[in-house]
Design an enzyme around this catalytic site. Structure first.
Site, PDB file in Angstrom:
ATOM      1  N   ASP A 168      17.852  -0.130 -66.284  1.00  0.00           N
ATOM      2  CA  ASP A 168      19.290  -0.323 -66.456  1.00  0.00           C
ATOM      3  C   ASP A 168      19.825   0.488 -67.647  1.00  0.00           C
ATOM      4  O   ASP A 168      20.459  -0.055 -68.534  1.00  0.00           O
ATOM      5  CB  ASP A 168      19.523  -1.833 -66.661  1.00  0.00           C
ATOM      6  CG  ASP A 168      20.993  -2.183 -66.790  1.00  0.00           C
ATOM      7  OD1 ASP A 168      21.828  -1.505 -66.170  1.00  0.00           O
ATOM      8  OD2 ASP A 168      21.292  -3.149 -67.531  1.00  0.00           O
ATOM      9  N   GLU A 421       9.538  -5.951 -68.259  1.00  0.00           N
ATOM     10  CA  GLU A 421       9.884  -6.573 -66.982  1.00  0.00           C
ATOM     11  C   GLU A 421       9.214  -5.942 -65.758  1.00  0.00           C
ATOM     12  O   GLU A 421       9.873  -5.670 -64.752  1.00  0.00           O
ATOM     13  CB  GLU A 421      11.404  -6.578 -66.782  1.00  0.00           C
ATOM     14  CG  GLU A 421      12.128  -7.408 -67.817  1.00  0.00           C
ATOM     15  CD  GLU A 421      13.554  -7.738 -67.415  1.00  0.00           C
ATOM     16  OE1 GLU A 421      14.101  -7.082 -66.517  1.00  0.00           O
ATOM     17  OE2 GLU A 421      14.119  -8.674 -68.001  1.00  0.00           O
ATOM     18  N   TYR A 476      18.160 -14.950 -68.712  1.00  0.00           N
ATOM     19  CA  TYR A 476      19.617 -14.854 -68.600  1.00  0.00           C
ATOM     20  C   TYR A 476      20.232 -16.108 -67.983  1.00  0.00           C
ATOM     21  O   TYR A 476      21.134 -16.020 -67.163  1.00  0.00           O
ATOM     22  CB  TYR A 476      19.975 -13.589 -67.808  1.00  0.00           C
ATOM     23  CG  TYR A 476      19.705 -12.327 -68.607  1.00  0.00           C
ATOM     24  CD1 TYR A 476      20.672 -11.822 -69.466  1.00  0.00           C
ATOM     25  CD2 TYR A 476      18.486 -11.673 -68.534  1.00  0.00           C
ATOM     26  CE1 TYR A 476      20.442 -10.692 -70.222  1.00  0.00           C
ATOM     27  CE2 TYR A 476      18.236 -10.535 -69.294  1.00  0.00           C
ATOM     28  CZ  TYR A 476      19.217 -10.047 -70.136  1.00  0.00           C
ATOM     29  OH  TYR A 476      18.986  -8.930 -70.895  1.00  0.00           O
ATOM     30  N   TYR A 480      22.994 -14.365 -65.319  1.00  0.00           N
ATOM     31  CA  TYR A 480      22.652 -14.003 -63.934  1.00  0.00           C
ATOM     32  C   TYR A 480      22.411 -15.233 -63.068  1.00  0.00           C
ATOM     33  O   TYR A 480      22.520 -15.162 -61.849  1.00  0.00           O
ATOM     34  CB  TYR A 480      21.420 -13.095 -63.905  1.00  0.00           C
ATOM     35  CG  TYR A 480      21.689 -11.704 -64.441  1.00  0.00           C
ATOM     36  CD1 TYR A 480      22.606 -10.863 -63.818  1.00  0.00           C
ATOM     37  CD2 TYR A 480      21.016 -11.231 -65.561  1.00  0.00           C
ATOM     38  CE1 TYR A 480      22.854  -9.584 -64.299  1.00  0.00           C
ATOM     39  CE2 TYR A 480      21.251  -9.954 -66.043  1.00  0.00           C
ATOM     40  CZ  TYR A 480      22.176  -9.135 -65.409  1.00  0.00           C
ATOM     41  OH  TYR A 480      22.413  -7.873 -65.892  1.00  0.00           O
ATOM     42  N   GLU A 511      15.036 -10.976 -74.716  1.00  0.00           N
ATOM     43  CA  GLU A 511      16.391 -10.677 -74.232  1.00  0.00           C
ATOM     44  C   GLU A 511      17.086 -11.966 -73.831  1.00  0.00           C
ATOM     45  O   GLU A 511      16.501 -12.809 -73.134  1.00  0.00           O
ATOM     46  CB  GLU A 511      16.374  -9.750 -73.001  1.00  0.00           C
ATOM     47  CG  GLU A 511      16.009  -8.317 -73.293  1.00  0.00           C
ATOM     48  CD  GLU A 511      16.058  -7.409 -72.058  1.00  0.00           C
ATOM     49  OE1 GLU A 511      16.812  -7.721 -71.111  1.00  0.00           O
ATOM     50  OE2 GLU A 511      15.334  -6.399 -72.054  1.00  0.00           O
ATOM     51  N   TRP A 556      20.206  -9.449 -76.287  1.00  0.00           N
ATOM     52  CA  TRP A 556      20.453  -8.238 -75.502  1.00  0.00           C
ATOM     53  C   TRP A 556      21.942  -8.001 -75.452  1.00  0.00           C
ATOM     54  O   TRP A 556      22.646  -8.842 -74.939  1.00  0.00           O
ATOM     55  CB  TRP A 556      19.884  -8.366 -74.092  1.00  0.00           C
ATOM     56  CG  TRP A 556      19.907  -7.048 -73.372  1.00  0.00           C
ATOM     57  CD1 TRP A 556      20.777  -6.652 -72.386  1.00  0.00           C
ATOM     58  CD2 TRP A 556      19.018  -5.956 -73.594  1.00  0.00           C
ATOM     59  NE1 TRP A 556      20.484  -5.381 -71.987  1.00  0.00           N
ATOM     60  CE2 TRP A 556      19.408  -4.919 -72.709  1.00  0.00           C
ATOM     61  CE3 TRP A 556      17.934  -5.727 -74.458  1.00  0.00           C
ATOM     62  CZ2 TRP A 556      18.757  -3.681 -72.667  1.00  0.00           C
ATOM     63  CZ3 TRP A 556      17.298  -4.505 -74.404  1.00  0.00           C
ATOM     64  CH2 TRP A 556      17.711  -3.507 -73.512  1.00  0.00           C
TER      65      TRP A 556
HETATM   66  C1  GCB Z   1      17.005  -6.858 -68.359  1.00  0.00           C
HETATM   67  C2  GCB Z   1      16.462  -5.529 -68.745  1.00  0.00           C
HETATM   68  C3  GCB Z   1      17.481  -4.683 -69.483  1.00  0.00           C
HETATM   69  C4  GCB Z   1      18.835  -4.827 -68.817  1.00  0.00           C
HETATM   70  C5  GCB Z   1      19.260  -6.270 -68.909  1.00  0.00           C
HETATM   71  C6  GCB Z   1      20.610  -6.545 -68.270  1.00  0.00           C
HETATM   72  O1  GCB Z   1      16.323  -7.788 -68.087  1.00  0.00           O
HETATM   73  O2  GCB Z   1      15.279  -5.611 -69.480  1.00  0.00           O
HETATM   74  O3  GCB Z   1      17.055  -3.347 -69.473  1.00  0.00           O
HETATM   75  O4  GCB Z   1      19.795  -3.987 -69.374  1.00  0.00           O
HETATM   76  O5  GCB Z   1      18.325  -7.076 -68.263  1.00  0.00           O
HETATM   77  O6  GCB Z   1      21.610  -6.473 -68.959  1.00  0.00           O
HETATM   78  O7  GCB Z   1      20.644  -6.801 -67.068  1.00  0.00           O
END
Ligand code: GCB
Length: 599
Positions: A168, A421, A476, A480, A511, A556
């Site tokens: 990403d 990941e 998340y 998410y 994160e 993050w």
């Molecule tokens: C993750 C990834 C990271 C993404 C992030 C996101 O799990 O490790 O590279 O940018 O999620 O914001 O979705």
């Protein structure tokens, strides 16, 4: 011709000299890969344009075809070799070229290297004459495949071939860091490794020195404190220096000794000398604790990116200074080099400022369960003979070795992350990763090793965590999943974390984050608003604070960053505490209140 095991960074010393080759280079895209057969390295490129080094090339032109280009890319310049370098060994050194490169000096092919974030070099002594000009040509290639780290694939689309990848962030490429010509004596120091410790107030610096063309010569070491006072000396290629009244390197306190390594002849003439900064500190995992110098350490900080407008992934001292000022302002004590090795200057800066680093390879996107954000099947099997296979694992192993070779002496680095990941809930994943942990431990027996676990492989399902010393989790809840519903998110997250805590290992939340459009406000908790980002972080912090095994929190992300386009991303990933141009969102102030007791 790939090198990558022993390589000292170019340095100016009493016996060594460097010349930096940054500036404007000639540049040409070569979509048909015709240049190599046509011998473009043999003279000026046929129709070049200007390009900056260091820089990602992608955002420097007004041409969409350049921005999204993948394939062969030529860089060229001439340089005059310093006239004083007669009888020296002359090396051409690239700090990085993304994602691979082959280099010529005039008509001579001198080195090839795979991997976009670690250095490589060639001894070019026989191809250059001090005082004369030479032509340096680099054929860089930024194509990702199932056998590259990070992986990707080229697919046929109605509009022709397209590069696809599963990480990403935007696939910025080019020459991102400095290029050097460097002179050393023929008899020389080739590598230095230090391992430090202490007992009471006596420190120890165990060193191993590799030399070349050194028959009949002796290695001498001198250790000086920050005031320049000599505190210990040694002789021989390996040894242990003892340091009375040791001044430790510690988080927030970047204290250094200078280890001067000399190669001397039997009349004590110094033929070569190299300086290695040494921070004396220890790192240890004990039960669920992460100890630095024997004290429990709690990671506060971010997953970051090397990412800026205009220059993309290029190293820029001004931006590094600014980012570290912001880390200090917000009260962060650490970060992860998500998702690739950062510039060596960044690590030097972290050493100096006592910032702690989780150092990561570029192994990101080894997971066909993930999309450009977090969800979306990709229509491939992750580990298979046709996709990520044994050849990929070899490339991955080399990436781990090169990272550790490059960064082994940085006191700031306390933990290796060998992947971000990846798929980790299958037998294929277990088989793929088991030997890679051995590679890391063999390359560095002194630091813990881990990898970053994804939400799709929750506690109980992950088959790779068993190999890790520290559990690193990206989660998340409230973004998410349970989007906008922080109460349900808190329950689910607390429950999953309790499972991980039962493993008896320290847990770093590597994160957690929520996309937030700076300036978007809401009275009620609405995702994308600055207020929701603050509430989301608060909820996470309640979950962490209730779990003893959690030894760190990395939000993050530090700042918004560029990604590929898609329905999940509006002008990039917006999970930054700061915007891409480093303006604070409300979350930045909230984090500062949590992390800085003095603020
Ligand atoms: C993750 C990834 C990271 C993404 C992030 C996101 O799990 O490790 O590279 O940018 O999620 O914001 O979705």
């Amino acid at each position: 011709m790939t090198k990558g095991t022993t390589m000292l960074r170019p340095q100016d010393t009493a016996t060594r000299e460097t010349k930096r080759l940054d500036g404007i280079w000639s540049f040409q895209l070569d979509g048909d890969s015709a240049g190599r057969d046509a011998g473009w390295f043999g003279g000026p490129l046929p129709s070049p344009r200007d390009m900056a080094v260091p820089a990602s090339f992608n955002d420097l032109t007004a041409d969409a075809a350049v921005r999204d280009y993948f394939g062969d890319i030529w860089y060229q310049r001439t340089v005059r070799v310093p006239r004083g370098w007669a009888d020296q060994r002359i090396v051409l050194h690239f700090e990085s070229a993304t994602h691979r490169a082959t280099v010529w000096v005039d008509d001579h092919e001198v080195v090839s290297h795979e991997g976009g974030y670690t250095p490589f070099e060639a001894d070019v002594t026989e191809f250059v004459s001090p005082g004369d000009e030479v032509r340096i040509t680099a054929l860089v290639n930024n194509t990702l495949s199932f056998q590259s780290i990070p992986p990707g694939v080229i697919e046929d689309t109605a509009a022709g071939k397209a590069q696809r990848y599963w990480h990403d962030f935007f696939n910025f490429a080019g020459i991102h860091r400095s290029v050097w010509l460097a002179a050393t004596p023929q008899a020389r120091v080739e590598d230095v490794t230090v391992v430090t410790g202490f007992s009471g107030d006596v420190g120890s610096v165990d060193y191993t020195v590799e030399t070349a063309d050194s028959d009949g010569l002796e290695v001498r070491t001198l250790l000086r404190d920050a005031t320049g006072r000599e505190v210990a000396t040694g002789t021989g290629a390996t040894g242990s220096l003892s340091v009375a009244d040791v001044h430790l390197w510690a988080p927030g306190h970047g204290y250094f000794y200078d280890l001067e390594v000399q190669l001397v002849d039997d009349t004590s003439v110094v033929l070569d000398t190299y300086h290695q900064s040494v921070g004396i500190r220890t790192v240890e995992v004990r039960g669920t604790e992460f100890l630095i110098n024997g004290d429990p350490f709690y990671f506060k900080g971010f997953g970051m990116h090397e990412d800026h407008s205009t220059i993309g992934k290029a190293h820029s001292p001004a931006h590094v200074v600014q980012d570290f000022e912001l880390l200090d302002w917000i009260g962060a004590n650490s970060f992860r080099t998500s998702h690739y090795p950062y510039s060596e200057d960044v690590l030097d800066h972290a050493d100096r400022h006592g910032i702690v680093i989780i150092d990561e390879t570029a192994a990101v996107g080894l997971n066909m369960g993930l999309g450009g954000g977090i969800f979306g099947g990709q229509g491939y099997t992750t580990f298979s003979p046709e996709t990520i296979n044994e050849s990929t694992r070899e490339v991955h192993a080399q990436a781990i070795r090169e990272l550790i070779t490059r960064d082994k002496n940085h006191p700031s680095v306390v933990l290796w992350s060998i992947a971000n990941e990846p798929e980790s809930d299958t037998e294929g994943a277990e088989d793929y990763f088991r030997p890679l942990f051995d590679v890391a431990r063999e390359a560095d027996p002194t630091r813990p090793v881990g990898f970053v676990n994804v939400m799709l492989a929750p506690h109980g399902a992950c088959r790779v965590s068993q190999f890790a010393d520290v559990l690193m989790l990206n989660r998340y809840y409230g973004w998410y999943v349970h989007t906008g519903d922080l109460a349900s998110a808190e329950v689910a997250w607390t429950e999953e974390l309790a499972g991980w805590a039962s493993e008896g290992k320290p847990i770093v939340i590597t994160e957690y984050g929520a996309d937030t459009l700076a300036g978007n406000h809401s009275l009620t908790p609405q995702p994308w608003s600055e207020e929701y980002q603050v509430d989301y972080l608060d909820m996470n912090h309640r979950v962490f604070d209730a779990c003893e095994a959690v030894v760190g929190e990395h939000v993050w992300n530090f700042a918004d960053f560029a990604t590929t386009s898609g329905i999940m991303r509006v002008d990039g990933n917006k999970k930054g505490a700061f915007t891409r141009d480093r303006k604070p969102k409300a979350a930045a102030f909230a984090l500062r209140r949590r992390w800085r007791k003095d603020a």
